[in-house]
Design an enzyme around this catalytic site. Structure first.
Site, short mmCIF file in Angstrom:
data_model
loop_
_atom_site.label_atom_id
_atom_site.label_comp_id
_atom_site.label_asym_id
_atom_site.label_seq_id
_atom_site.Cartn_x
_atom_site.Cartn_y
_atom_site.Cartn_z
N GLY A 50 -39.21 17.86 25.99
CA GLY A 50 -38.49 17.19 24.91
C GLY A 50 -37.47 16.16 25.32
O GLY A 50 -37.13 15.28 24.55
N ASP A 108 -30.02 24.79 20.52
CA ASP A 108 -30.21 25.50 19.26
C ASP A 108 -29.49 26.86 19.37
O ASP A 108 -28.29 26.93 19.13
CB ASP A 108 -31.72 25.61 19.00
CG ASP A 108 -32.08 26.27 17.69
OD1 ASP A 108 -31.31 26.14 16.73
OD2 ASP A 108 -33.13 26.91 17.61
N LEU A 113 -30.33 27.38 27.61
CA LEU A 113 -29.30 26.84 28.49
C LEU A 113 -28.53 27.93 29.21
O LEU A 113 -28.21 27.79 30.39
CB LEU A 113 -28.34 25.94 27.71
CG LEU A 113 -28.70 24.47 27.78
CD1 LEU A 113 -28.71 24.00 29.23
CD2 LEU A 113 -30.06 24.19 27.20
N LYS A 136 -26.84 22.00 17.76
CA LYS A 136 -26.77 22.70 16.47
C LYS A 136 -25.73 23.82 16.59
O LYS A 136 -26.10 24.97 16.79
CB LYS A 136 -28.12 23.35 16.15
CG LYS A 136 -29.29 22.43 15.86
CD LYS A 136 -30.54 23.27 15.59
CE LYS A 136 -31.74 22.48 15.20
NZ LYS A 136 -32.97 23.32 15.11
N PHE A 157 -34.80 22.30 11.34
CA PHE A 157 -35.71 21.91 12.41
C PHE A 157 -35.89 20.40 12.38
O PHE A 157 -36.08 19.80 11.32
CB PHE A 157 -37.06 22.61 12.21
CG PHE A 157 -37.92 22.57 13.44
CD1 PHE A 157 -37.74 23.49 14.46
CD2 PHE A 157 -38.90 21.61 13.57
CE1 PHE A 157 -38.53 23.45 15.61
CE2 PHE A 157 -39.70 21.56 14.71
CZ PHE A 157 -39.52 22.48 15.73
N ASP A 164 -40.59 17.97 19.34
CA ASP A 164 -41.94 18.19 18.83
C ASP A 164 -42.02 19.28 17.78
O ASP A 164 -41.13 20.12 17.64
CB ASP A 164 -42.85 18.61 19.99
CG ASP A 164 -42.56 20.04 20.45
OD1 ASP A 164 -41.40 20.30 20.84
OD2 ASP A 164 -43.46 20.90 20.37
N ARG A 170 -43.59 13.76 19.10
CA ARG A 170 -42.51 13.38 20.04
C ARG A 170 -42.30 11.87 20.04
O ARG A 170 -41.23 11.38 20.41
CB ARG A 170 -42.85 13.80 21.46
CG ARG A 170 -42.98 15.30 21.66
CD ARG A 170 -43.08 15.61 23.15
NE ARG A 170 -43.57 16.96 23.42
CZ ARG A 170 -42.81 18.05 23.45
NH1 ARG A 170 -41.52 17.95 23.23
NH2 ARG A 170 -43.33 19.23 23.70
P1 IMP Z 1 -32.52 27.34 22.33
O1 IMP Z 1 -32.84 28.15 23.56
O2 IMP Z 1 -32.66 28.15 21.07
O3 IMP Z 1 -31.19 26.62 22.41
O4 IMP Z 1 -33.66 26.27 22.16
C1 IMP Z 1 -33.84 25.31 23.04
C2 IMP Z 1 -35.19 24.60 22.94
O5 IMP Z 1 -35.94 24.88 21.74
C3 IMP Z 1 -34.91 23.14 22.89
O6 IMP Z 1 -34.76 22.62 24.19
C4 IMP Z 1 -36.12 22.59 22.17
O7 IMP Z 1 -37.16 22.38 23.08
C5 IMP Z 1 -36.49 23.69 21.21
N1 IMP Z 1 -35.89 23.41 19.87
C6 IMP Z 1 -34.79 23.95 19.32
N2 IMP Z 1 -34.53 23.46 18.09
C7 IMP Z 1 -35.51 22.53 17.87
C8 IMP Z 1 -35.78 21.64 16.77
O8 IMP Z 1 -35.08 21.57 15.75
N3 IMP Z 1 -36.86 20.84 16.93
C9 IMP Z 1 -37.66 20.86 18.04
N4 IMP Z 1 -37.44 21.66 19.08
C10 IMP Z 1 -36.37 22.50 19.01
MG MG Z 2 -35.86 21.40 25.24
#
Ligand code: IMP
Ligand code: MG
Length: 183
Positions: A50, A108, A113, A136, A157, A164, A170
């Site tokens: 992404g 998200d 991370l 977010k 989302f 994606d 993308r």
């Molecule tokens: P986290 O581990 O929940 O912070 O999610 C991280 C990964 O989920 C991001 O690097 C994205 O690849 C994917 N992701 C999270 N939210 C979205 C969204 O709204 N659209 C698309 N991909 C997302």
């Molecule tokens: Mg990502």
């Protein structure tokens, strides 16, 4: 426009225009340029897939010599975040004693991370900081500090500019919110 997901057509409404992204990138790069010496290598640790479009656009405004390394994590299935994070590529071997800037598309829940930072703690880097195009804050479950943030957005989302839905869209030049119909 409309996108397809699980046999349904969903509406996409523009959230961040191509122009807004174009205006924000040089400013974000200025924050990064101000935070690091310009005569030291900065390793961009780009999180696949992404962040590729964001990282390539952002990197062209950076003043220090940069190296580009890639990492791939897996967490999302469709529009749901899964609990489990996996490392789909080994951590690049040459991060030792370097300033490392993780480049993400979006934070998200923060789980990816938190996981990646934990993996990086096993290596003797000089520093590890995080730059994310989108954040977010209302969705964070694991505490994540975003050192350099492009835009703060709500919980919906989003797709485009690298992000994606089921591996697609993308290449949209702007960021759009996917409207899920409520029944
Ligand atoms: P986290 O581990 O929940 O912070 O999610 C991280 C990964 O989920 C991001 O690097 C994205 O690849 C994917 N992701 C999270 N939210 C979205 C969204 O709204 N659209 C698309 N991909 C997302
Ligand atoms: Mg990502």
């Amino acid at each position: 426009m409309k996108v397809k997901h699980k046999g349904k057509e969903l509406d996409v409404t523009p959230l961040i225009s191509e122009e807004k992204i174009r205006e924000r990138l040089p400013r974000l790069a200025e924050e990064i340029n101000a935070a690091y010496p310009h005569d030291e290598v900065l390793v961009l640790l780009i999180v696949l897939k992404g962040s590729v479009i964001f990282a390539s656009d952002l990197s062209r405004y950076l003043k220090m010599p940069t190296e580009m390394e890639f990492i791939r994590l897996k967490s999302y299935e469709g529009m749901e975040s899964t609990r489990k994070i996996e490392l789909l590529m080994p951590i690049p071997p040459n991060l030792e004693n370097k300033n490392v800037l993780i480049v993400e598309d979006i934070v998200d829940t923060g789980r990816s991370l938190a996981f990646l930072r934990q993996e990086l703690r096993k290596i003797q880097t000089r520093s590890v900081r995080l730059c994310s195009l989108l954040n977010k804050p209302e969705a964070h479950e694991d505490p994540v500090h975003v050192d350099f943030e492009g835009f703060s957005i709500g919980k919906n989302f989003v797709i485009g500019y690298g992000l994606d839905l089921d591996g697609k869209y993308r290449n949209l030049p702007y960021i759009g919110e996917v409207r899920v119909p409520r029944f």
